[in-house]
Design a protein around this motif. Structure first.
Motif, PDB file in Angstrom:
ATOM      1  N   ALA A   1      73.999 158.329-101.391  1.00 25.09           N
ATOM      2  CA  ALA A   1      73.011 159.218-100.779  1.00 25.09           C
ATOM      3  C   ALA A   1      73.146 159.301 -99.266  1.00 25.09           C
ATOM      4  O   ALA A   1      72.991 160.377 -98.679  1.00 25.09           O
ATOM      5  CB  ALA A   1      71.598 158.765-101.152  1.00 25.09           C
ATOM      6  N   ILE A   2      73.427 158.181 -98.592  1.00 24.23           N
ATOM      7  CA  ILE A   2      73.411 158.187 -97.118  1.00 24.23           C
ATOM      8  C   ILE A   2      74.791 157.971 -96.502  1.00 24.23           C
ATOM      9  O   ILE A   2      74.924 158.017 -95.277  1.00 24.23           O
ATOM     10  CB  ILE A   2      72.428 157.136 -96.568  1.00 24.23           C
ATOM     11  CG1 ILE A   2      72.868 155.706 -96.927  1.00 24.23           C
ATOM     12  CG2 ILE A   2      71.026 157.406 -97.070  1.00 24.23           C
ATOM     13  CD1 ILE A   2      71.973 154.624 -96.322  1.00 24.23           C
ATOM     14  N   GLY A   3      75.803 157.728 -97.319  1.00 24.90           N
ATOM     15  CA  GLY A   3      77.142 157.536 -96.786  1.00 24.90           C
ATOM     16  C   GLY A   3      77.495 156.066 -96.651  1.00 24.90           C
ATOM     17  O   GLY A   3      76.628 155.226 -96.387  1.00 24.90           O
ATOM     18  N   ILE A   4      78.777 155.767 -96.818  1.00 28.21           N
ATOM     19  CA  ILE A   4      79.231 154.371 -96.797  1.00 28.21           C
ATOM     20  C   ILE A   4      79.017 153.706 -95.435  1.00 28.21           C
ATOM     21  O   ILE A   4      78.477 152.603 -95.361  1.00 28.21           O
ATOM     22  CB  ILE A   4      80.711 154.285 -97.222  1.00 28.21           C
ATOM     23  CG1 ILE A   4      80.861 154.755 -98.674  1.00 28.21           C
ATOM     24  CG2 ILE A   4      81.238 152.855 -97.085  1.00 28.21           C
ATOM     25  CD1 ILE A   4      82.305 154.924 -99.121  1.00 28.21           C
ATOM     26  N   PRO A   5      79.409 154.321 -94.306  1.00 27.77           N
ATOM     27  CA  PRO A   5      79.229 153.635 -93.021  1.00 27.77           C
ATOM     28  C   PRO A   5      77.772 153.320 -92.714  1.00 27.77           C
ATOM     29  O   PRO A   5      77.446 152.222 -92.269  1.00 27.77           O
ATOM     30  CB  PRO A   5      79.828 154.618 -92.005  1.00 27.77           C
ATOM     31  CG  PRO A   5      80.783 155.451 -92.789  1.00 27.77           C
ATOM     32  CD  PRO A   5      80.152 155.587 -94.139  1.00 27.77           C
ATOM     33  N   LYS A   6      76.872 154.275 -92.935  1.00 26.31           N
ATOM     34  CA  LYS A   6      75.459 154.047 -92.655  1.00 26.31           C
ATOM     35  C   LYS A   6      74.894 152.948 -93.539  1.00 26.31           C
ATOM     36  O   LYS A   6      74.176 152.061 -93.070  1.00 26.31           O
ATOM     37  CB  LYS A   6      74.665 155.343 -92.874  1.00 26.31           C
ATOM     38  CG  LYS A   6      74.953 156.438 -91.863  1.00 26.31           C
ATOM     39  CD  LYS A   6      74.270 156.157 -90.545  1.00 26.31           C
ATOM     40  CE  LYS A   6      74.404 157.352 -89.606  1.00 26.31           C
ATOM     41  NZ  LYS A   6      73.766 157.101 -88.308  1.00 26.31           N
ATOM     42  N   ALA A   7      75.187 153.005 -94.834  1.00 28.35           N
ATOM     43  CA  ALA A   7      74.665 152.005 -95.756  1.00 28.35           C
ATOM     44  C   ALA A   7      75.216 150.622 -95.424  1.00 28.35           C
ATOM     45  O   ALA A   7      74.485 149.626 -95.489  1.00 28.35           O
ATOM     46  CB  ALA A   7      75.019 152.374 -97.204  1.00 28.35           C
ATOM     47  N   SER A   8      76.481 150.557 -95.059  1.00 31.71           N
ATOM     48  CA  SER A   8      77.090 149.250 -94.790  1.00 31.71           C
ATOM     49  C   SER A   8      76.413 148.539 -93.626  1.00 31.71           C
ATOM     50  O   SER A   8      76.330 147.316 -93.604  1.00 31.71           O
ATOM     51  CB  SER A   8      78.583 149.413 -94.508  1.00 31.71           C
ATOM     52  OG  SER A   8      78.805 150.048 -93.264  1.00 31.71           O
ATOM     53  N   GLN A   9      75.898 149.301 -92.657  1.00 33.52           N
ATOM     54  CA  GLN A   9      75.268 148.674 -91.513  1.00 33.52           C
ATOM     55  C   GLN A   9      73.913 148.059 -91.860  1.00 33.52           C
ATOM     56  O   GLN A   9      73.434 147.178 -91.142  1.00 33.52           O
ATOM     57  CB  GLN A   9      75.115 149.686 -90.373  1.00 33.52           C
ATOM     58  CG  GLN A   9      76.429 150.221 -89.831  1.00 33.52           C
ATOM     59  CD  GLN A   9      77.436 149.129 -89.535  1.00 33.52           C
ATOM     60  OE1 GLN A   9      77.172 148.239 -88.733  1.00 33.52           O
ATOM     61  NE2 GLN A   9      78.582 149.172 -90.186  1.00 33.52           N
ATOM     62  N   LEU A  10      73.288 148.513 -92.948  1.00 37.08           N
ATOM     63  CA  LEU A  10      72.056 147.866 -93.388  1.00 37.08           C
ATOM     64  C   LEU A  10      72.302 146.406 -93.745  1.00 37.08           C
ATOM     65  O   LEU A  10      71.387 145.582 -93.706  1.00 37.08           O
ATOM     66  CB  LEU A  10      71.462 148.608 -94.587  1.00 37.08           C
ATOM     67  CG  LEU A  10      70.885 149.997 -94.326  1.00 37.08           C
ATOM     68  CD1 LEU A  10      70.446 150.639 -95.640  1.00 37.08           C
ATOM     69  CD2 LEU A  10      69.712 149.937 -93.364  1.00 37.08           C
ATOM     70  N   GLN A  11      73.547 146.084 -94.097  1.00 36.35           N
ATOM     71  CA  GLN A  11      73.857 144.704 -94.457  1.00 36.35           C
ATOM     72  C   GLN A  11      73.843 143.765 -93.266  1.00 36.35           C
ATOM     73  O   GLN A  11      73.934 142.553 -93.440  1.00 36.35           O
ATOM     74  CB  GLN A  11      75.210 144.624 -95.167  1.00 36.35           C
ATOM     75  CG  GLN A  11      75.110 145.009 -96.630  1.00 36.35           C
ATOM     76  CD  GLN A  11      76.285 144.507 -97.424  1.00 36.35           C
ATOM     77  OE1 GLN A  11      77.415 144.842 -97.129  1.00 36.35           O
ATOM     78  NE2 GLN A  11      76.019 143.726 -98.441  1.00 36.35           N
ATOM     79  N   LEU A  12      73.696 144.308 -92.068  1.00 35.97           N
ATOM     80  CA  LEU A  12      73.518 143.424 -90.916  1.00 35.97           C
ATOM     81  C   LEU A  12      72.225 142.616 -91.045  1.00 35.97           C
ATOM     82  O   LEU A  12      72.067 141.579 -90.412  1.00 35.97           O
ATOM     83  CB  LEU A  12      73.514 144.236 -89.618  1.00 35.97           C
ATOM     84  CG  LEU A  12      74.869 144.812 -89.179  1.00 35.97           C
ATOM     85  CD1 LEU A  12      74.697 145.754 -88.014  1.00 35.97           C
ATOM     86  CD2 LEU A  12      75.834 143.700 -88.823  1.00 35.97           C
ATOM     87  N   ALA A  13      71.284 143.113 -91.857  1.00 36.93           N
ATOM     88  CA  ALA A  13      70.045 142.371 -92.098  1.00 36.93           C
ATOM     89  C   ALA A  13      70.235 141.243 -93.107  1.00 36.93           C
ATOM     90  O   ALA A  13      69.407 140.331 -93.180  1.00 36.93           O
ATOM     91  CB  ALA A  13      68.955 143.319 -92.598  1.00 36.93           C
ATOM     92  N   GLN A  14      71.318 141.281 -93.860  1.00 34.22           N
ATOM     93  CA  GLN A  14      71.508 140.309 -94.935  1.00 34.22           C
ATOM     94  C   GLN A  14      71.611 138.866 -94.435  1.00 34.22           C
ATOM     95  O   GLN A  14      71.000 137.969 -95.032  1.00 34.22           O
ATOM     96  CB  GLN A  14      72.749 140.678 -95.752  1.00 34.22           C
ATOM     97  CG  GLN A  14      72.954 139.829 -96.994  1.00 34.22           C
ATOM     98  CD  GLN A  14      74.090 140.345 -97.860  1.00 34.22           C
ATOM     99  OE1 GLN A  14      74.293 141.559 -97.969  1.00 34.22           O
ATOM    100  NE2 GLN A  14      74.832 139.443 -98.460  1.00 34.22           N
ATOM    101  N   PRO A  15      72.352 138.589 -93.340  1.00 33.86           N
ATOM    102  CA  PRO A  15      72.403 137.196 -92.879  1.00 33.86           C
ATOM    103  C   PRO A  15      71.027 136.634 -92.543  1.00 33.86           C
ATOM    104  O   PRO A  15      70.717 135.476 -92.872  1.00 33.86           O
ATOM    105  CB  PRO A  15      73.283 137.276 -91.630  1.00 33.86           C
ATOM    106  CG  PRO A  15      74.129 138.476 -91.845  1.00 33.86           C
ATOM    107  CD  PRO A  15      73.254 139.455 -92.565  1.00 33.86           C
ATOM    108  N   LEU A  16      70.174 137.441 -91.890  1.00 32.70           N
ATOM    109  CA  LEU A  16      68.848 136.957 -91.521  1.00 32.70           C
ATOM    110  C   LEU A  16      68.010 136.656 -92.753  1.00 32.70           C
ATOM    111  O   LEU A  16      67.309 135.633 -92.819  1.00 32.70           O
ATOM    112  CB  LEU A  16      68.144 137.996 -90.637  1.00 32.70           C
ATOM    113  CG  LEU A  16      66.869 137.532 -89.919  1.00 32.70           C
ATOM    114  CD1 LEU A  16      67.170 136.349 -89.010  1.00 32.70           C
ATOM    115  CD2 LEU A  16      66.271 138.679 -89.124  1.00 32.70           C
ATOM    116  N   LEU A  17      68.089 137.531 -93.761  1.00 28.96           N
ATOM    117  CA  LEU A  17      67.356 137.294 -94.999  1.00 28.96           C
ATOM    118  C   LEU A  17      67.868 136.035 -95.708  1.00 28.96           C
ATOM    119  O   LEU A  17      67.082 135.234 -96.225  1.00 28.96           O
ATOM    120  CB  LEU A  17      67.493 138.504 -95.926  1.00 28.96           C
ATOM    121  CG  LEU A  17      66.742 139.767 -95.515  1.00 28.96           C
ATOM    122  CD1 LEU A  17      67.130 140.926 -96.427  1.00 28.96           C
ATOM    123  CD2 LEU A  17      65.234 139.539 -95.568  1.00 28.96           C
ATOM    124  N   THR A  18      69.181 135.864 -95.725  1.00 31.41           N
ATOM    125  CA  THR A  18      69.738 134.685 -96.391  1.00 31.41           C
ATOM    126  C   THR A  18      69.337 133.408 -95.678  1.00 31.41           C
ATOM    127  O   THR A  18      69.118 132.372 -96.317  1.00 31.41           O
ATOM    128  CB  THR A  18      71.272 134.796 -96.477  1.00 31.41           C
ATOM    129  OG1 THR A  18      71.618 135.975 -97.203  1.00 31.41           O
ATOM    130  CG2 THR A  18      71.867 133.588 -97.199  1.00 31.41           C
TER     131      THR A  18
END
Length: 303
Positions: A251-268
């Motif tokens: 829906a939003i494109g691979i590059p845009k979606a991939s940057q949401l994963q920058l939040a993953q380390p903080l959540l982990t």
């Protein structure tokens, strides 16, 4: 509309939300599911060895996916899609789980979580090479800034040199980025759950045989944590997480979606403290927070 028609047409975002907003929500749900993967893997390793854990999680996830595919009578993908599904299978079904499980035998969850913060950059790079689209200069500057923070953190934590666990983690980044990129492309042609579903089915014969061999070499010692960890990495991370993740990327494109994963380390990091009782190094939350800031920049950057 029949169940088969609903299953085989590309997924749409819920009525009342724009594709961009709905895609961001779905990709965000995927990130939350993925953020629990490392703590769940550590729990799973209480009962299983790394090879048996990966084989069992893939087998269970494939059985779940196969049940959905069978009940909904989903036809086989076209022949031209099987090569892409093989890349997804090798990257996110086998490669990433195995390499990170090996890494977590020597690395803490918090350390691994920050290192995997490089995944958005590697995914965006693969996407640019695969699709020919070029994100803006601001996008790349923000992504590289996040990557620089992660590399600096890794070297500082490892005393200036990379450990074996770090090498496993960097290898996991490469294969996972390839799988994410190819899966995001395929999710524009078929529903996201079918992308991961067929990738899992593709691996099922090997994973069933691998489970038998691995369990013979690495006998299981069942604990409550171990079983919960296995169930989550199979049903939560591998099936549900990748389903919503691929829908969001479509829906939003691979590059845009991939940057949401920058939040993953903080959540982990949050899960590593609350679920595993780990004590964080002072640099871990600082590094995770720094890469989190990059999300706002990359999401505002136009392609």
């Amino acid at each position: 509309m029949t169940a088969q028609d609903s299953a085989t047409r590309p997924s749409t975002i819920a009525v009342g939300s724009s594709p961009r907003t709905g895609g961001t929500v779905l990709a965000g749900l995927g990130v939350v599911a993925f953020s629990l993967t490392f703590p769940s893997t550590v729990w799973g390793l209480e009962s299983f060895g790394p090879w048996s854990l990966v084989a069992l999680r893939s087998t269970l996830a494939a059985l779940i996916a196969g049940a959905f595919l069978l009940v909904l009578r989903v036809p086989l993908p076209e022949r031209r899609h099987w090569a892409g599904l093989a890349v997804v299978a090798g990257g996110v079904v086998v490669g990433f789980p195995l390499l990170t499980s090996l890494a977590l035998q020597t690395s803490t969850t918090s350390h691994a979580a920050v290192v995997v913060g490089l995944l958005p950059l590697t995914t965006a790079t693969f996407a640019a090479l695969r699709t020919g689209r070029r994100p803006s200069r601001m996008f790349w500057c923000a992504a590289l800034a996040g990557a620089a923070v992660v590399i600096g953190f890794t070297l500082a934590e490892s005393g200036g040199s990379l450990s074996a666990g770090d090498l496993y983690l960097f290898g996991a980044l490469v294969v996972c980025a390839a799988g994410y990129t190819e899966g995001g492309r395929l999710a524009r042609l078929m529903p996201g759950w079918q992308v991961i579903g067929w990738a899992l089915i593709l691996c099922l014969p090997v994973m069933v045989a691998g489970s038998a061999v691995a369990l013979a070499v690495e006998p299981a010692r069942l604990t409550a944590h171990g079983v919960i960890g296995l169930v989550w990495v199979a049903a939560g991370s591998t099936f549900f997480g990748l389903y919503v993740w691929y829908r969001g990327m479509a829906a939003i494109g691979i590059p845009k979606a991939s940057q949401l994963q920058l939040a993953q380390p903080l959540l982990t990091l949050v899960w590593s403290v609350s679920l595993l009782g780990e004590h964080l190094s002072p640099a871990a939350p600082v590094a995770a927070g720094a890469v989190l800031v990059c999300i706002a920049v990359t999401q505002r950057a136009r392609s």
